[in-house]
Design a protein around this motif. Structure first.
Motif, short mmCIF file in Angstrom:
data_model
loop_
_atom_site.label_atom_id
_atom_site.label_comp_id
_atom_site.label_asym_id
_atom_site.label_seq_id
_atom_site.Cartn_x
_atom_site.Cartn_y
_atom_site.Cartn_z
N UNK A 18 -23.29 -2.48 -21.45
CA UNK A 18 -23.02 -2.14 -22.85
C UNK A 18 -24.12 -1.27 -23.45
N UNK A 19 -25.37 -1.54 -23.08
CA UNK A 19 -26.50 -0.80 -23.63
C UNK A 19 -26.70 0.56 -22.96
N UNK A 20 -26.46 0.62 -21.67
CA UNK A 20 -26.76 1.85 -20.93
C UNK A 20 -25.61 2.86 -20.92
N UNK A 21 -24.40 2.43 -21.29
CA UNK A 21 -23.25 3.33 -21.30
C UNK A 21 -22.54 3.22 -22.66
N UNK A 22 -22.55 4.29 -23.43
CA UNK A 22 -21.89 4.28 -24.73
C UNK A 22 -20.38 4.10 -24.58
N UNK A 23 -19.77 3.42 -25.56
CA UNK A 23 -18.32 3.22 -25.59
C UNK A 23 -17.80 2.50 -24.34
N UNK A 24 -18.60 1.60 -23.81
CA UNK A 24 -18.21 0.82 -22.63
C UNK A 24 -17.67 -0.53 -23.08
N UNK A 25 -16.44 -0.83 -22.70
CA UNK A 25 -15.83 -2.12 -23.05
C UNK A 25 -15.93 -3.07 -21.87
N UNK A 26 -16.46 -4.26 -22.12
CA UNK A 26 -16.59 -5.29 -21.10
C UNK A 26 -15.71 -6.46 -21.50
N UNK A 27 -14.73 -6.77 -20.68
CA UNK A 27 -13.75 -7.82 -20.96
C UNK A 27 -14.07 -9.06 -20.12
N UNK A 28 -14.19 -10.21 -20.79
CA UNK A 28 -14.45 -11.49 -20.11
C UNK A 28 -13.17 -12.33 -20.18
N UNK A 29 -12.63 -12.69 -19.03
CA UNK A 29 -11.41 -13.49 -19.00
C UNK A 29 -11.59 -14.72 -18.12
N UNK A 30 -10.81 -15.74 -18.40
CA UNK A 30 -10.80 -16.94 -17.59
C UNK A 30 -9.48 -17.67 -17.84
N UNK A 31 -9.33 -18.83 -17.20
CA UNK A 31 -8.08 -19.58 -17.34
C UNK A 31 -7.82 -19.96 -18.79
N UNK A 32 -8.87 -20.32 -19.52
CA UNK A 32 -8.74 -20.68 -20.93
C UNK A 32 -9.68 -19.82 -21.78
N UNK A 83 -12.60 8.85 -21.54
CA UNK A 83 -13.40 7.63 -21.66
C UNK A 83 -14.33 7.45 -20.46
N UNK A 84 -15.58 7.10 -20.75
CA UNK A 84 -16.54 6.68 -19.71
C UNK A 84 -16.46 7.55 -18.45
N UNK A 85 -16.65 8.85 -18.63
CA UNK A 85 -16.50 9.76 -17.51
C UNK A 85 -17.56 9.54 -16.42
N UNK A 86 -18.73 9.01 -16.82
CA UNK A 86 -19.81 8.84 -15.85
C UNK A 86 -19.93 7.40 -15.39
N UNK A 105 -23.69 1.73 -30.36
CA UNK A 105 -23.35 2.89 -29.51
C UNK A 105 -21.87 2.90 -29.15
N UNK A 106 -21.08 1.99 -29.76
CA UNK A 106 -19.64 1.96 -29.52
C UNK A 106 -19.21 1.01 -28.42
N UNK A 107 -20.15 0.40 -27.71
CA UNK A 107 -19.81 -0.54 -26.64
C UNK A 107 -19.40 -1.90 -27.22
N UNK A 108 -18.71 -2.67 -26.40
CA UNK A 108 -18.21 -3.97 -26.87
C UNK A 108 -18.04 -4.92 -25.69
N UNK A 109 -18.44 -6.17 -25.90
CA UNK A 109 -18.17 -7.25 -24.95
C UNK A 109 -17.25 -8.23 -25.67
N UNK A 110 -16.10 -8.54 -25.09
CA UNK A 110 -15.19 -9.45 -25.78
C UNK A 110 -14.48 -10.37 -24.79
N UNK A 111 -14.08 -11.54 -25.29
CA UNK A 111 -13.49 -12.56 -24.43
C UNK A 111 -12.03 -12.80 -24.78
#
Length: 230
Positions: free
Chosen positions: A91-105, A211-214, A158-164
């Motif tokens: 999230x910090x090193x790549x602008x507009x990077x979305x990180x999705x956290x998923x699990x059973x619940x 999006x996230x070309x690099x 920087x536009x990045x996001x971590x969400x569950x």
């Protein structure tokens, strides 16, 4: 002692040469970003000031170097801690990077953010990383709970996001550059492939990928070690 005019001009010249030009500043930024993007362990220790054991560094390097990283570890072996650090790194090193956290619940998905990122790493009073603490104090990094879904969200300036989210049909339509599947052993493989993996497909307009070309999309699978006896 009174300085001569020549000595004064020499001092002024030396002082002026200590300032970097805009071009030099840009070159330094490119050099540091390139270096840290290739060395996640050094970024975490030297920049975020998070002390790491060697086995934790190895985990982080494995996540950085692999398109699909699988961590099968016993309880208490830092797999969630290291994955939370990796999520912050992307999230910090790549602008507009979305990180999705998923699990059973949803409750399980939330833990990576609420327990590791919010409390252990970035809590304004007790967080391990002084840099993350300051980012939260400055409002550059914001952690909140979505009123509609109940999932945690970490937003960066920087536009990045971590969400569950829960591993469910409601995931369809989401987009991410990194997908983290927590407790993968108890999750449905077919459901993951149907609703979570497609989030890594970048939108294309006229053959272009804006999006996230690099950045190469990544999948991180976490699971506690399981045998027939436990």
């Amino acid at each position: 002692m009174k300085l001569t005019e020549q000595q004064i001009q020499t001092l002024i010249q030396k002082r002026e040469t200590t300032y970097l030009t805009p071009e030099q500043i840009e070159e330094n930024i490119i050099e540091y970003v390139t270096f840290f993007r290739r060395n996640i362990d050094i970024f975490c220790e030297d920049f975020l000031e998070i002390p790491l054991h060697q086995f934790q560094k190895n985990m982080l390097i494995e996540i950085q170097d692999s398109d699909i990283a699988t961590l099968v570890c016993s309880r208490g072996s830092s797999k969630s801690f290291c994955t939370a650090i990796a999520a912050l790194y992307f999230a910090l090193m790549y602008s507009n990077c979305n990180i999705l956290v998923v699990s059973l619940t949803l409750a399980q998905s939330n833990l990576l953010i609420s327990s590791k990122i919010e409390k252990e790493l970035s809590n304004p009073k007790t967080g391990i990383s002084p840099v993350l603490r300051q980012l939260r104090k400055d409002g550059w990094m914001d952690i909140k709970k979505d009123a509609n879904t109940g999932g945690y969200i970490v937003e960066f300036q920087n536009g990045s996001k971590i969400y569950s989210c829960a591993l469910a049909e409601s995931l369809r339509g989401n987009r991410a550059q990194v997908v983290i599947l927590d407790e993968a052993a108890i999750c449905s493989k077919s459901l993951y492939q149907q609703v979570a993996e497609p989030t890594l497909t970048l939108r294309q307009y006229g053959g272009k990928i804006p999006e996230a070309q690099d950045f190469t999309p990544k999948q991180i699978m976490l699971s506690s070690a399981r045998t027939k006896s436990n």
